[in-house]
Write a protein that holds these residues in place. Sequence first.
Motif, short mmCIF file in Angstrom:
data_model
loop_
_atom_site.label_atom_id
_atom_site.label_comp_id
_atom_site.label_asym_id
_atom_site.label_seq_id
_atom_site.Cartn_x
_atom_site.Cartn_y
_atom_site.Cartn_z
N ILE A 157 -9.84 -3.03 -1.50
CA ILE A 157 -10.72 -2.41 -0.51
C ILE A 157 -11.46 -1.25 -1.16
N GLU A 158 -12.59 -0.87 -0.59
CA GLU A 158 -13.32 0.29 -1.10
C GLU A 158 -12.43 1.54 -1.01
N ARG A 159 -12.49 2.33 -2.05
CA ARG A 159 -11.62 3.51 -2.17
C ARG A 159 -11.76 4.47 -0.99
N VAL A 160 -12.95 4.62 -0.48
CA VAL A 160 -13.19 5.57 0.62
C VAL A 160 -12.49 5.16 1.91
N LYS A 161 -11.98 3.93 1.97
CA LYS A 161 -11.32 3.45 3.19
C LYS A 161 -9.81 3.67 3.17
N LEU A 162 -9.31 4.36 2.15
CA LEU A 162 -7.90 4.74 2.07
C LEU A 162 -7.80 6.25 2.02
N ILE A 163 -6.98 6.81 2.89
CA ILE A 163 -6.79 8.26 2.94
C ILE A 163 -5.30 8.57 2.88
N VAL A 164 -4.92 9.44 1.96
CA VAL A 164 -3.54 9.92 1.90
C VAL A 164 -3.40 10.93 3.04
N THR A 165 -2.50 10.65 3.97
CA THR A 165 -2.33 11.49 5.17
C THR A 165 -1.20 12.49 5.03
N GLU A 166 -0.25 12.22 4.17
CA GLU A 166 0.86 13.14 3.90
C GLU A 166 1.26 13.02 2.44
N GLY A 167 1.59 14.16 1.83
CA GLY A 167 2.15 14.14 0.49
C GLY A 167 1.15 14.06 -0.65
N VAL A 211 -6.25 2.49 -8.59
CA VAL A 211 -7.68 2.75 -8.52
C VAL A 211 -8.33 1.89 -9.61
N VAL A 212 -9.32 1.09 -9.22
CA VAL A 212 -9.93 0.11 -10.13
C VAL A 212 -11.45 0.13 -9.98
N ARG A 213 -12.08 -0.69 -10.81
CA ARG A 213 -13.53 -0.91 -10.74
C ARG A 213 -14.31 0.39 -10.78
N GLU A 214 -14.04 1.17 -11.83
CA GLU A 214 -14.71 2.45 -12.08
C GLU A 214 -14.54 3.42 -10.92
N GLY A 215 -13.38 3.37 -10.27
CA GLY A 215 -13.05 4.31 -9.21
C GLY A 215 -13.55 3.95 -7.83
N ALA A 216 -14.26 2.83 -7.70
CA ALA A 216 -14.87 2.48 -6.42
C ALA A 216 -13.92 1.77 -5.46
N PHE A 217 -12.88 1.13 -5.99
CA PHE A 217 -11.96 0.34 -5.16
C PHE A 217 -10.52 0.74 -5.42
N VAL A 218 -9.66 0.39 -4.48
CA VAL A 218 -8.22 0.51 -4.68
C VAL A 218 -7.59 -0.85 -4.42
N HIS A 219 -6.54 -1.12 -5.18
CA HIS A 219 -5.71 -2.29 -4.95
C HIS A 219 -4.41 -1.77 -4.33
N VAL A 220 -4.29 -1.93 -3.04
CA VAL A 220 -3.12 -1.45 -2.31
C VAL A 220 -1.95 -2.38 -2.56
N ALA A 221 -0.82 -1.81 -2.97
CA ALA A 221 0.40 -2.59 -3.13
C ALA A 221 0.85 -2.99 -1.73
N MET A 222 0.76 -4.28 -1.42
CA MET A 222 0.99 -4.74 -0.05
C MET A 222 2.40 -4.44 0.46
N GLY A 223 3.35 -4.30 -0.44
CA GLY A 223 4.71 -3.98 -0.03
C GLY A 223 4.86 -2.59 0.55
N THR A 224 3.87 -1.72 0.35
CA THR A 224 3.95 -0.36 0.90
C THR A 224 3.32 -0.25 2.28
N LEU A 225 2.70 -1.33 2.76
CA LEU A 225 2.11 -1.30 4.10
C LEU A 225 3.21 -1.36 5.16
N VAL A 226 3.15 -0.46 6.11
CA VAL A 226 4.07 -0.45 7.24
C VAL A 226 3.60 -1.47 8.28
N ASP A 227 2.29 -1.51 8.49
CA ASP A 227 1.69 -2.41 9.47
C ASP A 227 1.24 -3.70 8.79
N ASP A 228 1.22 -4.77 9.54
CA ASP A 228 0.86 -6.09 9.04
C ASP A 228 -0.66 -6.23 8.92
N PRO A 229 -1.18 -6.42 7.70
CA PRO A 229 -2.62 -6.60 7.55
C PRO A 229 -3.04 -7.99 8.00
#
Length: 144
Positions: A51-61, A88-106
């Motif tokens: 997903i685009e990097r701007v769509k992920l926000i660290v909310t704690e920690g 963080v990939v693709r020259e900083g524009a995207f992130v590859h979220v490790a799906m195992g860290t998602l609490v909610d079901d994508p």
Amino acid sequence: MEKTCSRTLRGKCYCSAVCYAVADEFLYAMNCHCSNCRRTTGSAFKPFAGIERVKLIVTEGQDKLMVFGDADGNNTHCGLCGSLLYSVVREGAFVHVAMGTLVDDPTIRPTQHIFVGSKAPWFTITDDLPQFEGHSVAAESADR
């Protein structure tokens, strides 16, 4: 036509010191079998969603993050428990979220296996998803 709002997903590390929010708007999801992903996760492969990097926000920690790499390409872990949260990939524009860290079901599910040419010899892929020796055409298109 009525616009639909995307859902926000929660994610966190093993010890809950780092939490994040990400839009449920992933563009692709894959299982990566490369040796780097295996070493980073300690598993046979890394299921990730891009997903685009701007769509992920660290909310704690934010102050607990441990980053291996630089601002435009890295693996971001919890500095306390070591969980890989995202890359963080693709020259900083995207992130590859490790799906195992998602609490909610994508809504997205992995659609293919990549880098099976270097997969762990002790692991057998048992599903019917397409397999690619390296990057797939979809991954290469997403990298542009």
